[in-house]
Every structure is written in structure tokens, then in C-alpha cells.
Design a protein around this motif. Structure first.
Motif, PDB file in Angstrom:
ATOM      1  N   VAL A 109       0.850  -1.190   0.000  1.00 50.90           N
ATOM      2  CA  VAL A 109       0.000   0.000   0.000  1.00 50.90           C
ATOM      3  C   VAL A 109       0.887   1.242   0.000  1.00 50.90           C
ATOM      4  O   VAL A 109       2.032   1.202   0.456  1.00 50.90           O
ATOM      5  N   PRO A 110       0.388   2.360  -0.512  1.00 54.93           N
ATOM      6  CA  PRO A 110       1.185   3.584  -0.506  1.00 54.93           C
ATOM      7  C   PRO A 110       1.312   4.183   0.885  1.00 54.93           C
ATOM      8  O   PRO A 110       0.447   3.979   1.747  1.00 54.93           O
ATOM      9  N   LEU A 111       2.392   4.923   1.084  1.00 56.52           N
ATOM     10  CA  LEU A 111       2.671   5.617   2.340  1.00 56.52           C
ATOM     11  C   LEU A 111       2.676   7.111   2.071  1.00 56.52           C
ATOM     12  O   LEU A 111       3.302   7.576   1.118  1.00 56.52           O
ATOM     13  N   ALA A 112       1.976   7.874   2.906  1.00 52.32           N
ATOM     14  CA  ALA A 112       1.914   9.330   2.762  1.00 52.32           C
ATOM     15  C   ALA A 112       2.305   9.989   4.077  1.00 52.32           C
ATOM     16  O   ALA A 112       2.004   9.475   5.156  1.00 52.32           O
ATOM     17  N   LEU A 113       2.969  11.129   3.985  1.00 50.75           N
ATOM     18  CA  LEU A 113       3.318  11.926   5.159  1.00 50.75           C
ATOM     19  C   LEU A 113       2.480  13.198   5.155  1.00 50.75           C
ATOM     20  O   LEU A 113       2.376  13.879   4.133  1.00 50.75           O
ATOM     21  N   ILE A 114       1.886  13.510   6.287  1.00 52.95           N
ATOM     22  CA  ILE A 114       1.132  14.748   6.461  1.00 52.95           C
ATOM     23  C   ILE A 114       1.702  15.447   7.684  1.00 52.95           C
ATOM     24  O   ILE A 114       1.558  14.971   8.811  1.00 52.95           O
ATOM     25  N   SER A 115       2.377  16.574   7.463  1.00 49.73           N
ATOM     26  CA  SER A 115       3.147  17.232   8.514  1.00 49.73           C
ATOM     27  C   SER A 115       2.677  18.663   8.738  1.00 49.73           C
ATOM     28  O   SER A 115       2.208  19.335   7.817  1.00 49.73           O
ATOM     29  N   SER A 116       2.846  19.126   9.972  1.00 52.68           N
ATOM     30  CA  SER A 116       2.566  20.532  10.281  1.00 52.68           C
ATOM     31  C   SER A 116       3.762  21.416   9.962  1.00 52.68           C
ATOM     32  O   SER A 116       3.700  22.635  10.131  1.00 52.68           O
ATOM     33  N   SER A 117       4.849  20.826   9.496  1.00 52.95           N
ATOM     34  CA  SER A 117       6.024  21.583   9.079  1.00 52.95           C
ATOM     35  C   SER A 117       5.889  21.950   7.602  1.00 52.95           C
ATOM     36  O   SER A 117       4.850  21.737   6.988  1.00 52.95           O
ATOM     37  N   VAL A 118       6.949  22.495   7.027  1.00 54.35           N
ATOM     38  CA  VAL A 118       6.881  22.921   5.630  1.00 54.35           C
ATOM     39  C   VAL A 118       6.916  21.723   4.689  1.00 54.35           C
ATOM     40  O   VAL A 118       7.436  20.653   5.024  1.00 54.35           O
ATOM     41  N   THR A 119       6.375  21.925   3.497  1.00 50.57           N
ATOM     42  CA  THR A 119       6.268  20.844   2.517  1.00 50.57           C
ATOM     43  C   THR A 119       7.642  20.314   2.123  1.00 50.57           C
ATOM     44  O   THR A 119       7.816  19.097   1.937  1.00 50.57           O
ATOM     45  N   GLU A 120       8.631  21.184   2.007  1.00 52.19           N
ATOM     46  CA  GLU A 120       9.967  20.752   1.594  1.00 52.19           C
ATOM     47  C   GLU A 120      10.561  19.755   2.593  1.00 52.19           C
ATOM     48  O   GLU A 120      11.217  18.784   2.212  1.00 52.19           O
ATOM     49  N   TYR A 121      10.332  19.988   3.873  1.00 55.23           N
ATOM     50  CA  TYR A 121      10.797  19.052   4.904  1.00 55.23           C
ATOM     51  C   TYR A 121      10.064  17.720   4.778  1.00 55.23           C
ATOM     52  O   TYR A 121      10.674  16.642   4.871  1.00 55.23           O
ATOM     53  N   ALA A 122       8.761  17.783   4.540  1.00 51.84           N
ATOM     54  CA  ALA A 122       7.981  16.552   4.351  1.00 51.84           C
ATOM     55  C   ALA A 122       8.477  15.783   3.132  1.00 51.84           C
ATOM     56  O   ALA A 122       8.581  14.544   3.154  1.00 51.84           O
ATOM     57  N   GLN A 123       8.822  16.497   2.064  1.00 50.82           N
ATOM     58  CA  GLN A 123       9.298  15.834   0.848  1.00 50.82           C
ATOM     59  C   GLN A 123      10.648  15.166   1.062  1.00 50.82           C
ATOM     60  O   GLN A 123      10.879  14.043   0.583  1.00 50.82           O
ATOM     61  N   VAL A 124      11.555  15.838   1.773  1.00 52.38           N
ATOM     62  CA  VAL A 124      12.862  15.239   2.056  1.00 52.38           C
ATOM     63  C   VAL A 124      12.699  13.992   2.923  1.00 52.38           C
ATOM     64  O   VAL A 124      13.324  12.951   2.676  1.00 52.38           O
ATOM     65  N   THR A 125      11.838  14.087   3.938  1.00 50.85           N
ATOM     66  CA  THR A 125      11.600  12.933   4.814  1.00 50.85           C
ATOM     67  C   THR A 125      10.955  11.791   4.033  1.00 50.85           C
ATOM     68  O   THR A 125      11.298  10.619   4.227  1.00 50.85           O
ATOM     69  N   ALA A 126      10.021  12.129   3.146  1.00 50.92           N
ATOM     70  CA  ALA A 126       9.380  11.101   2.315  1.00 50.92           C
ATOM     71  C   ALA A 126      10.413  10.362   1.470  1.00 50.92           C
ATOM     72  O   ALA A 126      10.368   9.130   1.342  1.00 50.92           O
ATOM     73  N   ALA A 127      11.347  11.102   0.901  1.00 45.67           N
ATOM     74  CA  ALA A 127      12.392  10.479   0.086  1.00 45.67           C
ATOM     75  C   ALA A 127      13.272   9.557   0.931  1.00 45.67           C
ATOM     76  O   ALA A 127      13.725   8.511   0.451  1.00 45.67           O
ATOM     77  N   ARG A 128      13.488   9.914   2.188  1.00 44.40           N
ATOM     78  CA  ARG A 128      14.336   9.102   3.063  1.00 44.40           C
ATOM     79  C   ARG A 128      13.716   7.740   3.371  1.00 44.40           C
ATOM     80  O   ARG A 128      14.441   6.757   3.561  1.00 44.40           O
ATOM     81  N   ILE A 129      12.378   7.676   3.434  1.00 41.78           N
ATOM     82  CA  ILE A 129      11.744   6.426   3.843  1.00 41.78           C
ATOM     83  C   ILE A 129      10.919   5.786   2.723  1.00 41.78           C
ATOM     84  O   ILE A 129      10.283   4.750   2.935  1.00 41.78           O
TER      85      ILE A 129
END
Length: 246
Positions: A109-129
Motif C-alpha cells: 500500500v502507498p505511504l503518505a506523510l502529512i506534517s505541520s512543518s513545511v512541505t519541503e521538509y515533508a518531501q525530504v523525509t518522504a524520500a528518506r523512507i
């Protein structure tokens, strides 16, 4: 609470079947991380930690508003380049995410991150995992030289952040053609309560067993390893997310 296992909701007479799992949504800070991302970024940029602490004391005391905080951070991080900030985003320590990654891959199944921080931080974290989707609460603004000029937030208080996260959750559900109950939510904080209430599949990460928001989630777990056991849930006792055992 037994700190070595997740707790199920209090049993009720109803047993509500859950639809097949279709996706997993995770908060980042406090759920996938063990420390404040902003503090880690401050350290990575070589800024004195005491200045960061001063800002957040002022914010907690109410002398610095949510509208003023992004500008104050920009001043604190003055001169930061895009590449420096993106590198700093990648230094934020993660919990034992390999358990989550393995479970998501096992269930395909797909994994999504929804963060209260900025989108760029969420994108970097998404790439890490290896997460396929990343949503944040704002954007980092750079000038034509790639220097930080502003942090533009869509929401900057708990109420607004909670509402924004719920909107992003439903945006994801529509994009994936899923019902809310097909999405498992993992979170930890006050702005995750709307996500917990949006689906009957929810787990709050609560290492100490005393999170004041735990009654919003269907289950509590001390860590990601125990949280991922709920990816396979086919039934949930109680029709509307009963409170977990205390």
C-alpha cells in the motif's frame, strides 16, 4: 499500560468490520522523529541553540505569535541557502522506521506523510523512507540567489493545522479512490486528532503511556514496531473508534 505492547480499544458489544487497508498516513515530528525538527535544523545550520530556545520560550509564553514565528525563524536562519536547508532537513533523526517501511511494503500500500512543518521538509523525509506522498503546512521561499527569504505557512495554530491536515487526508483519499476507513493513520500530537477522528484505523504513538490525546485514536502503541501490527486489522471493536485502555 504495558510499555512493550500496543493497547486495543475497550471492548464493546459491536464488532465493526473494516474495509481492506488501502494506504498508511504518518505525521512526522514526534511520530517518525524523536526530536524537534526545527531545533535539529538550527543546529545543522550552525546557529546557537540558545537563540532557538529563546524563540520557542517566547512562542510558548504567547509573546511571539504564530504569525510572527516564521519570520523570527527566518531571522534566526539568516543567510541559509537552499542546499543547506535541504541538507539540514535530512539530518533530523528518525525512529526505527524500518519496521514501518517493511510493513507497508508487505501490504503493498502507498505511504503518505502529512506534517505541520513545511512541505519541503515533508518531501525530504518522504524520500528518506520511500513515502510516495508528502503534504506540509507551508513553503520555504528563496530569492533568485537561493537564499532563504521567508517561510509561508498555510496554518500556524493547532486549530488551523488540525483542519488543514484533515483536508489533506481527504485529498489523498480521493486521489487514491479510498474510503477514509481504508487509511491507517499514525500520529502523536494535538494537530493529529482530526486525522484520528477521520478514520477508524488510527494509532497514537505514546512511548510513556500518558499522551493526553490518546482517547482520539483507536489504538495506542509505544513505538512504530507495535503500531505496524495494526496494518492487518480486519475488525475494530466499537463502531466509531472507542477510547483505548488507559
Amino acid at each position: 499500560m504495558n510499555s512493550q505492547r500496543s493497547t486495543a480499544p475497550r471492548p464493546t458489544s459491536a464488532v465493526a468490520p473494516l474495509p481492506p487497508l488501502g494506504a498508511v498516513v504518518c505525521d512526522i515530528d514526534g511520530t517518525l522523529t524523536t526530536t524537534s525538527s526545527a531545533l535539529t535544523i538550527t543546529k545543522a545550520l550552525g546557529v546557537p541553540v540558545g537563540e532557538h530556545a529563546r524563540l520557542y520560550r517566547a512562542f510558548k509564553a504567547g509573546t511571539l505569535t504564530g504569525d510572527e514565528l516564521p519570520r523570527a525563524l527566518c531571522t534566526l536562519w539568516n543567510g541559509a541557502r537552499r542546499q543547506d536547508l535541504e541538507a539540514a532537513f535530512a539530518t533530523v533523526p528518525l525512529r526505527d522506521t524500518e519496521h514501518l517501511i517493511a510493513a507497508v511494503q508487505e501490504h503493498n500500500v502507498p505511504l503518505a506523510l502529512i506534517s505541520s512543518s513545511v512541505t519541503e521538509y515533508a518531501q525530504v523525509t518522504a524520500a528518506r523512507i520511500g513515502a510516495q506522498y508528502a503534504y506540509g503546512a507551508g513553503r520555504v521561499i528563496y530569492d533568485h540567489h537561493g537564499l532563504l527569504t521567508d517561510i509561508a505557512l498555510e496554518a500556524n495554530d493547532t486549530t488551523a493545522l488540525t483542519a488543514l491536515k484533515v483536508t489533506q487526508f481527504h485529498t489523498l483519499a480521493r486521489a487514491l479512490h479510498l474510503e477514509p476507513d481504508q487509511i491507517l493513520v499514525l500520529g502523536n500530537g494535538p494537530n493529529d486528532t482530526g486525522l484520528f477522528n477521520a478514520t477508524r484505523r488510527s494509532v497514537i504513538i505514546d512511548p510513556l503511556g500518558n499522551n493526553p490525546h490518546r482517547h482520539h485514536a483507536a489504538y495506542t502503541a509505544p513505538d512504530l514496531l507495535h503500531a505496524t501490527t495494526h496494518l492487518a486489522d480486519a475488525h475494530l471493536r466499537g463502531a466509531t473508534g472507542a477510547s483505548p485502555q488507559g
